[in-house]
Motif scaffolding. Structure first.
Motif, PDB file in Angstrom:
ATOM      1  N   GLU A  37     114.401  21.578 -10.119  1.00  0.00           N
ATOM      2  CA  GLU A  37     114.942  20.653  -9.119  1.00  0.00           C
ATOM      3  C   GLU A  37     114.405  20.961  -7.715  1.00  0.00           C
ATOM      4  N   THR A  38     113.805  22.147  -7.524  1.00  0.00           N
ATOM      5  CA  THR A  38     113.292  22.497  -6.192  1.00  0.00           C
ATOM      6  C   THR A  38     111.805  22.178  -6.084  1.00  0.00           C
ATOM      7  N   VAL A  39     110.981  22.961  -6.791  1.00  0.00           N
ATOM      8  CA  VAL A  39     109.522  22.797  -6.808  1.00  0.00           C
ATOM      9  C   VAL A  39     109.072  23.159  -8.225  1.00  0.00           C
ATOM     10  N   GLY A  60      96.601  34.094  -7.329  1.00  0.00           N
ATOM     11  CA  GLY A  60      96.016  34.925  -6.287  1.00  0.00           C
ATOM     12  C   GLY A  60      97.127  35.525  -5.437  1.00  0.00           C
ATOM     13  N   ARG A  61      98.229  35.918  -6.121  1.00  0.00           N
ATOM     14  CA  ARG A  61      99.424  36.382  -5.402  1.00  0.00           C
ATOM     15  C   ARG A  61      99.391  37.895  -5.239  1.00  0.00           C
ATOM     16  N   PRO A  62      99.761  38.422  -4.044  1.00  0.00           N
ATOM     17  CA  PRO A  62      99.835  39.870  -3.865  1.00  0.00           C
ATOM     18  C   PRO A  62     100.858  40.470  -4.832  1.00  0.00           C
ATOM     19  N   ASP A  64     102.792  42.949  -4.689  1.00  0.00           N
ATOM     20  CA  ASP A  64     104.035  43.554  -4.183  1.00  0.00           C
ATOM     21  C   ASP A  64     105.106  42.499  -3.905  1.00  0.00           C
ATOM     22  N   ASN A  65     104.855  41.264  -4.318  1.00  0.00           N
ATOM     23  CA  ASN A  65     105.812  40.191  -4.081  1.00  0.00           C
ATOM     24  C   ASN A  65     106.516  39.833  -5.395  1.00  0.00           C
ATOM     25  N   PRO A  66     107.812  40.223  -5.528  1.00  0.00           N
ATOM     26  CA  PRO A  66     108.504  40.062  -6.821  1.00  0.00           C
ATOM     27  C   PRO A  66     108.742  38.603  -7.202  1.00  0.00           C
ATOM     28  N   VAL A  69     113.377  35.379 -11.933  1.00  0.00           N
ATOM     29  CA  VAL A  69     113.507  35.206 -13.375  1.00  0.00           C
ATOM     30  C   VAL A  69     114.438  34.020 -13.656  1.00  0.00           C
ATOM     31  N   HIS A  70     113.940  33.087 -14.467  1.00  0.00           N
ATOM     32  CA  HIS A  70     114.680  31.867 -14.787  1.00  0.00           C
ATOM     33  C   HIS A  70     115.315  31.988 -16.167  1.00  0.00           C
ATOM     34  N   ILE A  71     116.587  31.603 -16.240  1.00  0.00           N
ATOM     35  CA  ILE A  71     117.283  31.653 -17.531  1.00  0.00           C
ATOM     36  C   ILE A  71     117.914  30.293 -17.836  1.00  0.00           C
ATOM     37  N   GLU A 183     111.978  25.493  -1.908  1.00  0.00           N
ATOM     38  CA  GLU A 183     112.412  26.464  -2.901  1.00  0.00           C
ATOM     39  C   GLU A 183     113.903  26.792  -2.773  1.00  0.00           C
ATOM     40  N   SER A 184     114.395  27.462  -3.813  1.00  0.00           N
ATOM     41  CA  SER A 184     115.805  27.831  -3.861  1.00  0.00           C
ATOM     42  C   SER A 184     116.189  28.760  -2.712  1.00  0.00           C
ATOM     43  N   THR A 185     117.459  28.748  -2.393  1.00  0.00           N
ATOM     44  CA  THR A 185     118.038  29.742  -1.489  1.00  0.00           C
ATOM     45  C   THR A 185     118.031  31.080  -2.239  1.00  0.00           C
ATOM     46  N   PRO A 230     110.275  40.475   0.168  1.00  0.00           N
ATOM     47  CA  PRO A 230     108.852  40.733   0.366  1.00  0.00           C
ATOM     48  C   PRO A 230     108.022  39.480   0.593  1.00  0.00           C
ATOM     49  N   GLY A 231     108.356  38.410  -0.126  1.00  0.00           N
ATOM     50  CA  GLY A 231     107.547  37.188  -0.033  1.00  0.00           C
ATOM     51  C   GLY A 231     107.575  36.545   1.339  1.00  0.00           C
ATOM     52  N   MET A 232     108.621  36.839   2.130  1.00  0.00           N
ATOM     53  CA  MET A 232     108.763  36.166   3.411  1.00  0.00           C
ATOM     54  C   MET A 232     107.786  36.713   4.456  1.00  0.00           C
TER      55      MET A 232
HETATM   56  O1  TXA Z   1     112.960  27.313  -6.129  1.00  0.00           O
HETATM   57  C1  TXA Z   1     112.428  28.395  -6.420  1.00  0.00           C
HETATM   58  O2  TXA Z   1     112.978  29.478  -6.204  1.00  0.00           O
HETATM   59  C2  TXA Z   1     111.047  28.340  -7.092  1.00  0.00           C
HETATM   60  C3  TXA Z   1     111.222  27.686  -8.466  1.00  0.00           C
HETATM   61  C4  TXA Z   1     109.955  27.719  -9.270  1.00  0.00           C
HETATM   62  O3  TXA Z   1     112.271  28.303  -9.153  1.00  0.00           O
HETATM   63  N1  TXA Z   1     110.492  29.655  -7.183  1.00  0.00           N
HETATM   64  C5  TXA Z   1     110.028  30.339  -6.104  1.00  0.00           C
HETATM   65  O4  TXA Z   1     109.459  31.545  -6.375  1.00  0.00           O
HETATM   66  O5  TXA Z   1     110.071  29.892  -4.982  1.00  0.00           O
HETATM   67  P1  TXA Z   1     108.558  32.340  -5.336  1.00  0.00           P
HETATM   68  O6  TXA Z   1     107.981  33.469  -6.112  1.00  0.00           O
HETATM   69  O7  TXA Z   1     107.591  31.420  -4.719  1.00  0.00           O
HETATM   70  O8  TXA Z   1     109.566  32.936  -4.331  1.00  0.00           O
HETATM   71  C6  TXA Z   1     110.413  33.995  -4.692  1.00  0.00           C
HETATM   72  C7  TXA Z   1     111.026  34.621  -3.455  1.00  0.00           C
HETATM   73  C8  TXA Z   1     110.011  35.446  -2.713  1.00  0.00           C
HETATM   74  O9  TXA Z   1     110.218  35.284  -1.331  1.00  0.00           O
HETATM   75  C9  TXA Z   1     110.340  36.855  -3.202  1.00  0.00           C
HETATM   76  O10 TXA Z   1     109.920  37.844  -2.302  1.00  0.00           O
HETATM   77  C10 TXA Z   1     111.847  36.778  -3.336  1.00  0.00           C
HETATM   78  O11 TXA Z   1     112.086  35.485  -3.846  1.00  0.00           O
HETATM   79  N2  TXA Z   1     112.365  37.770  -4.292  1.00  0.00           N
HETATM   80  C11 TXA Z   1     112.204  37.794  -5.640  1.00  0.00           C
HETATM   81  N3  TXA Z   1     112.793  38.888  -6.171  1.00  0.00           N
HETATM   82  C12 TXA Z   1     113.340  39.577  -5.146  1.00  0.00           C
HETATM   83  C13 TXA Z   1     114.080  40.792  -5.038  1.00  0.00           C
HETATM   84  N4  TXA Z   1     114.377  41.529  -6.094  1.00  0.00           N
HETATM   85  N5  TXA Z   1     114.491  41.174  -3.814  1.00  0.00           N
HETATM   86  C14 TXA Z   1     114.206  40.427  -2.707  1.00  0.00           C
HETATM   87  N6  TXA Z   1     113.510  39.266  -2.753  1.00  0.00           N
HETATM   88  C15 TXA Z   1     113.084  38.850  -3.945  1.00  0.00           C
END
Ligand code: TXA
Ligand code: MG
Length: 342
Positions: A37-39, A60-62, A64-66, A69-71, A183-185, A230-232
């Motif tokens: 529902e987000t992306v 091509g993702r670093p 160190d960016n976690p 997990v989708h369930i 993306e999700s909160t 980390p991703g931010m």
């Molecule tokens: O809406 C969404 O969340 C989408 C859809 C596909 O579900 N997914 C998404 O994933 O946006 P991604 O990888 O683009 O963003 C995940 C974010 C990143 O900023 C990452 O650093 C953070 O979530 N993240 C994941 N696991 C983490 C953790 N254990 N501690 C802190 N931040 C975490």
């Protein structure tokens, strides 16, 4: 990386045998993109280190960016986390399935590269019938970041995914346009007082209505703080041309545009319908009506991708309210922008 033939399954209704084929590829350790529902997400088996590695390679993702997990059902959660704090439980009652990722203490069961070595893990149950069907059909926890090349806007259509990842992934479940559009909160529930690490589809006030006061990560409030998520810390969503956010109204935007045009720059505008009318523009990237911030948010990434198809030197973007979903909208726009003009 090896060139793959990327299958595209166009799904119009459920049940659908093609979802089964996509699920089997996931079970075999392949990468499959799917709508939420987000992306769109790029999924792989979260128990399989090698499969998870292919996600990082394709994007091509670093490393160190976690990943999140989708369930497909809440029952499986306990297999992957140490415990579920009471506030996390309440959030799941209120917002799952939905655009809320909850950071919980990991029990170390899943592949270590999913969490980039952290002892916490982000879990989410998406609110999309095809995503749920796929998750239930493969019966696996699926690690899935947004299905874009790293640094590009997250995909809100299967075409965006195809553009970025054709030849790099096994398949794409095409379910049309996604709804929320950002993306999700992400909320950290391992802290006594939960903290929003990334604003998204579920707003701070929605969350506070459900569980009381929460914090907003300093890096969200102030851009240059060291991020906890980390991703931010990475540059995101950035088109090739620079974007300037122009605070202030139409007069200020006109001034800034004129100055750039006098320097020979080709300027494009990323604005609401109302602003385009005030400026008398006959050429602009229109996000929607100021009266409907959710609509503007859902169109943002597609418009950012359109910038790359236009011949422009500078994009002037409107500054929107940070109320409600506006917090997520402006968070993404600010991260795509190179400058804020007062
Ligand atoms: O809406 C969404 O969340 C989408 C859809 C596909 O579900 N997914 C998404 O994933 O946006 P991604 O990888 O683009 O963003 C995940 C974010 C990143 O900023 C990452 O650093 C953070 O979530 N993240 C994941 N696991 C983490 C953790 N254990 N501690 C802190 N931040 C975490
Ligand atoms: Mg992403």
């Amino acid at each position: 990386m090896a060139h793959l033939h990327t299958k595209v399954w166009t799904i119009d209704a459920l049940p659908n045998p093609q979802i089964q084929e996509a699920a089997e590829l996931l079970q075999q350790g392949q990468t499959v993109a799917f709508p939420t529902e987000t992306v769109y997400g790029l999924g792989a088996d979260a128990t399989n280190e090698k499969a998870v590695r292919s996600i990082f390679e394709a994007k091509g993702r670093p490393s160190d960016n976690p990943l999140i997990v989708h369930i497909g059902s809440r029952d499986v959660l306990k297999q992957y986390v140490k415990d579920v704090p009471a506030q996390a439980s309440k959030l799941m009652d209120a917002f799952w399935p939905g655009p809320l990722t909850i950071i919980l203490p990991s029990n170390g069961t899943l592949a270590t590269n999913v969490t980039a070595g952290l002892d916490t893990i982000g879990m989410r149950m998406p609110d999309h019938p095809y995503a749920i069907e796929l998750l239930q059909a493969c019966a696996l926890p699926i690690a899935a970041p947004s299905a874009n090349r790293s640094g590009k806007p997250s995909p809100t259509t299967a075409e965006h995914v195809y553009h970025d990842l054709n030849g790099r992934i096994a398949g794409i479940v095409d379910g049309g346009r996604t709804g929320v559009g950002v993306e999700s909160t992400v909320i950290d529930c391992t802290l006594d007082k939960p903290m929003i690490l990334r604003p998204g589809g579920v707003t701070q006030s929605d969350i506070e209505t459900a569980i009381g006061p929460v914090d907003l990560a300093p890096s969200v409030v102030k851009k240059d703080e060291q991020p906890r998520s980390p991703g931010m810390k990475y540059k995101h969503y950035a088109p090739d041309a620079p974007i300037w956010i122009v605070r202030g109204g139409s007069d200020r935007m006109r001034e800034v545009a004129l100055e750039a045009q006098q320097q020979g720059k080709h300027v494009q505008f990323l604005v609401s319908q109302e602003r385009a009318e005030e400026l008398g523009l006959n050429e602009a990237l229109i996000l929607g009506s100021q009266k409907n911030l959710a609509d503007i948010t859902s169109n943002l990434y597609d418009s950012l991708r359109q910038v790359d198809r236009l011949d422009v030197d500078l994009v002037l973007a409107e500054s929107f309210s940070k109320k409600g979903i506006g917090e997520a909208l402006m968070n993404r726009l600010e991260r795509a922008a190179t400058k804020v003009v007062q």
